[in-house]
Design an enzyme around this catalytic site. Structure first.
Site, PDB file in Angstrom:
ATOM      1  N   GLU A  60      58.041  49.707  -1.665  1.00  0.00           N
ATOM      2  CA  GLU A  60      57.852  50.535  -2.130  1.00  0.00           C
ATOM      3  C   GLU A  60      56.824  51.450  -1.251  1.00  0.00           C
ATOM      4  O   GLU A  60      56.196  51.989  -1.221  1.00  0.00           O
ATOM      5  CB  GLU A  60      56.285  50.809  -3.424  1.00  0.00           C
ATOM      6  N   GLU A  83      61.280  45.087  -9.492  1.00  0.00           N
ATOM      7  CA  GLU A  83      60.228  44.891 -11.117  1.00  0.00           C
ATOM      8  C   GLU A  83      59.884  45.963 -11.669  1.00  0.00           C
ATOM      9  O   GLU A  83      60.567  46.700 -11.703  1.00  0.00           O
ATOM     10  CB  GLU A  83      58.702  45.450  -9.869  1.00  0.00           C
TER      11      GLU A  83
HETATM   12  C1  GAL Z   1      54.433  47.637  -7.905  1.00  0.00           C
HETATM   13  C2  GAL Z   1      54.079  46.291  -6.718  1.00  0.00           C
HETATM   14  C3  GAL Z   1      53.196  45.363  -6.679  1.00  0.00           C
HETATM   15  C4  GAL Z   1      52.123  45.354  -7.868  1.00  0.00           C
HETATM   16  C5  GAL Z   1      53.052  45.810  -9.199  1.00  0.00           C
HETATM   17  C6  GAL Z   1      52.166  45.654 -10.216  1.00  0.00           C
HETATM   18  O1  GAL Z   1      54.138  48.684  -7.780  1.00  0.00           O
HETATM   19  O2  GAL Z   1      55.109  46.647  -5.783  1.00  0.00           O
HETATM   20  O3  GAL Z   1      52.804  44.335  -5.559  1.00  0.00           O
HETATM   21  O4  GAL Z   1      51.160  46.107  -7.323  1.00  0.00           O
HETATM   22  O5  GAL Z   1      53.438  47.404  -8.568  1.00  0.00           O
HETATM   23  O6  GAL Z   1      52.285  46.497 -11.386  1.00  0.00           O
END
Ligand code: GAL
Length: 737
Positions: free
Chosen positions: A386, A447
């Site tokens: 990110e 994610e």
């Molecule tokens: C994302 C990140 C993860 C975690 C997640 C929580 O932005 O890549 O490491 O923080 O959010 O939902």
């Protein structure tokens, strides 16, 4: 001959920065420990990183036999968090190693006395150093501290095999090929000429062999290159992950071996991923390698267990090692169980200066050189998770990954649309409820879920159900869109910094809790299995009269891979629940029973669900209606551990009704009595959290029988027995890696 000895036992440890520790005879106090070791045992929540962010020292005697004179001596560290300076007999060996997630070796030949005991010591800096990834900015995970992976002492000839890369080919033909490129190092000041042989084994049977002549200039390395054709071998497939062993042996007896799997992994323009030529939608979860109490210092057994949980309990076909290279034991087991892996470099949103980026590139190199022979790994994540676009940095990481491994696709995990695509696949963290339009034909969601819907095991039922529906909604899109797949956030709850999480330093984003015990949503993932693999039938309810708003008990949601589910209340069959049509792209969409008669203050009876497949009753499940825990279940994951002072297995405790359903509002205190050579890692007595909790049972260095009793003020669990196997068996085992 090469000899590789595991030296995880008999370390001395001090949690203070004591430079005198590098010298024999220093009058200091040490604790005797085994590795993997966490510099600090912690509660499972409500602690700050400042508790383990300190410099500590580890030291150990190493005997270097006289007969090894004339050989080279190395110490190989699989992982030290987060910077390490190695000393032998009070002399610093090379500079500090920076980076906690990749292995490093120190050549200590010139520093040891042969035929004598030598003092190996390591200064371990576990502070959050801004010069080392992932640090320098905010990070939503903790790295913990200590020598938290294995350490080996290695003796080898002056000419040795240092690393190798294997490339499999012609996968879809009956006769397959294999290319082996081994790096052979000559540390002598004289040139060397010798034969190098590559042997391919199916278990212990030699199935192919090739010999070549190699010439090495003094102090240089050379590539030993082998090309096998016409191999009659089986494919590495998710259901049958067949592995072979490849060994490269030199004339002087030195040898290095690796696992090999024959498979192809393609991310094609049509938006589908193909494993061995067959399209496969990737369905997975992200994994942090942290555990309650011990941080990241989990022994091989717990690492392997995680791979099994993600593959078998959560029915995933892929895991992302967010956000760093993970334990070799975890990755080996992904190969063995057939679980695909996306592995990435350490980081979190922040890109540091040029020096920081150089450390990151070294970590990328170390990750790929360590892991490029794992058939399970199908993609390298070559960006800091990110982070913003950075043309120069990411052109370099992408190019390096392709140079080191021409066979695998690269991705770079970002969280915004319109990013510059330098890698093979646009890999995207998309937290929107309705997934955005893919930015490229080759697109993978890495994610979803996560902080959009943190959920605890003991949260109110409506939230727990919504958690499941949230993930079902996203999985539905993953299955209906022309994208490679989706990897949800996350497999397990994890410890974090104060800027994240639920105020107790946990991000409750897992499909399982931090102890790896399932939340109700876990059944959504499990129910995507074929019923022939395992029957899943899980009502998404605590089944209470008055915990839902307005005293309702419906709608009742059920996750199952059965084709019909009947609902009975108090013995009366209310008929079949309906499949949720809006999730029609899922292999097995959840069921719902929209209306169940009864309400606040009215008669309340047991729930029973019946699961049918092809008209045959294959599973039934009951939930009691009186809310009184009647059983304390205590369960060990293993019946044997190794008496090495670090091995451990999980002890899970649950207060349940008479049918084995966890009572989500039981917070009783459990007293544990342990006799025999073991200690409990975690609190004792330990409080149930929403009807469940886990601790670990850790071996001492004595073998024997361990007996465990668990009881609350009102309930006692069946006594448990565990065997701890003698250390000699392990110590004498010469590990060839
Ligand atoms: C994302 C990140 C993860 C975690 C997640 C929580 O932005 O890549 O490491 O923080 O959010 O939902």
């Amino acid at each position: 001959m090469r000899q590789v000895l595991n030296i995880n036992t008999d370390w001395q440890f001090t949690p203070r920065d004591e430079p005198l520790a590098q010298f024999e005879g220093a009058k200091l106090e040490f604790e005797r420990v085994s590795l993997p070791h966490s510099n600090m045992l912690l509660p499972h929540n409500n602690f700050s990183e400042t508790e383990y962010c300190f410099v500590s020292w580890y030291r150990r005697d190493i005997f270097v036999p006289l007969e090894n004179m004339g050989q080279r001596v190395f110490v190989d560290f699989d992982g030290v968090m987060i910077a390490a300076q190695v000393f032998v007999n009070g002399v610093a060996v090379e500079g500090e190693h920076r980076g906690g997630f990749t292995p490093f070796s120190r050549d200590i030949t010139e520093f040891v006395r042969f035929g004598a005991v030598n003092l190996l010591s390591v200064r371990v800096d576990s502070t959050e150093r801004a010069d080392i990834p992932p640090f320098g900015g905010l990070v939503d995970y903790l790295c913990f501290g200590g020598i938290y992976r294995d350490v080996f002492l290695r003796f080898s000839d002056h000419v040795f095999v240092d690393n190798m890369a294997t490339l499999t080919g012609q996968i879809l033909e009956s006769e397959k090929s294999l290319v082996v490129n081994a790096r052979v190092v000559n540390t002598n000041s004289a040139p060397a000429t010798m034969t190098a042989q590559a042997n391919l084994y199916d278990t212990d049977t030699l199935i192919a062999s090739q010999k070549i002549q190699i010439t090495l200039e003094p102090g240089c390395d050379t590539a030993a290159y082998f090309q096998f054709q016409h191999l009659n071998v089986s494919l590495w497939e998710l259901e049958h992950p067949k592995l072979y062993k490849l060994e490269v042996q030199l004339q002087n007896g030195d040898a290095l071996s690796t696992q090999v799997g024959f498979r192809s992994a393609e991310f094609r323009e049509d938006g589908a991923f193909y494993l061995n030529g067959k399209a496969l939608k990737l369905r997975g979860l992200n994994r942090h390698q942290s555990f309650p109490y011990i941080g990241m210092a989990a022994p091989a057994r717990l690492q392997r267990k995680d791979a099994e949980i993600i593959k078998f309990d959560l029915a995933c076909n892929i895991v992302r090692t967010s956000h760093y290279p993970q334990s070799p034991h975890f990755l080996n087991h992904c190969d063995e169980v057939g679980l695909l892996v996306l592995e990435e470099i350490p980081g979190w949103q922040h890109i540091g200066d040029t020096a920081w980026q150089e450390v990151s590139k070294l970590e990328l190199r170390a990750m790929i050189e360590r892991d490029r022979n794992h058939p399970s790994i199908i993609m390298w994540g070559v960006r800091i998770n990110e982070s913003p676009d950075d043309h120069d940095f990411y052109s370099a990481t992408n190019q390096l990954a392709h140079e080191l491994d021409p066979s695998r696709a690269t991705g770079g995990i970002r969280c915004f649309h319109g990013s510059e695509l330098l890698e093979d696949v646009y890999t995207m963290n998309d937290f929107q409820y309705d997934l955005g339009t893919p930015d490229a034909k080759k697109y993978l969601v890495t994610e979803y879920g996560g902080h959009m819907y943190p959920t605890k095991t003991f949260d109110q039922e409506e939230r727990v159900v919504k958690h499941m529906l949230h993930h079902a909604h996203i999985l539905e899109q993953v299955y209906s869109m022309p994208i490679f797949g989706g990897i949800g956030w996350s497999a397990f709850d994890y410890n974090t910094h104060a800027q994240f999480g639920s105020g107790d330093r946990i991000c409750y984003h897992g499909v399982m809790d931090i102890f790896r015990q399932p939340k109700l949503i876990a059944a959504l993932y499990a129910s995507q299995l074929e019923v022939s693999e395992r029957v899943v039938l899980e009502p998404m309810t605590y089944w209470t009269r008055g915990d839902l708003d307005e005293g309702r008990i419906s709608p009742l949601w059920i996750c199952s891979n059965c084709d019909r589910v009947d609902v009975l209340v108090d013995g009366i069959n209310l008929g079949a629940a309906r499949r949720l049509e809006r999730f029609s792209h899922l292999l097995n969409p959840p069921f719902v029973m929209d209306h169940i008669p009864g309400g606040w203050g009215q008669h309340f009876g047991e729930l029973e669900v019946l699961g049918y497949s092809g008209g045959v009753l294959v599973e039934r499940k009951k939930i009691a209606a009186d809310g009184v825990p009647v059983k304390l279940e205590a369960q060990l994951d293993d019946d044997q551990i190794n008496a090495d002072g670090a091995d451990m297995t999980r002890l899970s405790l649950q207060a349940t009704d008479q049918y084995g359903n966890i009572q989500p509002f039981a917070f009783d205190v459990v007293n544990l009595e342990v006799s025999g050579p073991a200690v409990i890692v975690g609190p004792n007595p330990v409080a149930l959290i929403g009807g469940r909790v886990s601790v670990f049972v850790k071996a001492t260095t004595d073998a024997g029988t361990i007996r465990i009793r668990a009881k609350t003020a009102r309930l006692a669990a069946k006594p448990l027995t565990l065997h701890s196997a003698a250390l000699e068996e392990i110590r004498l085992l010469e590990l060839s890696r």
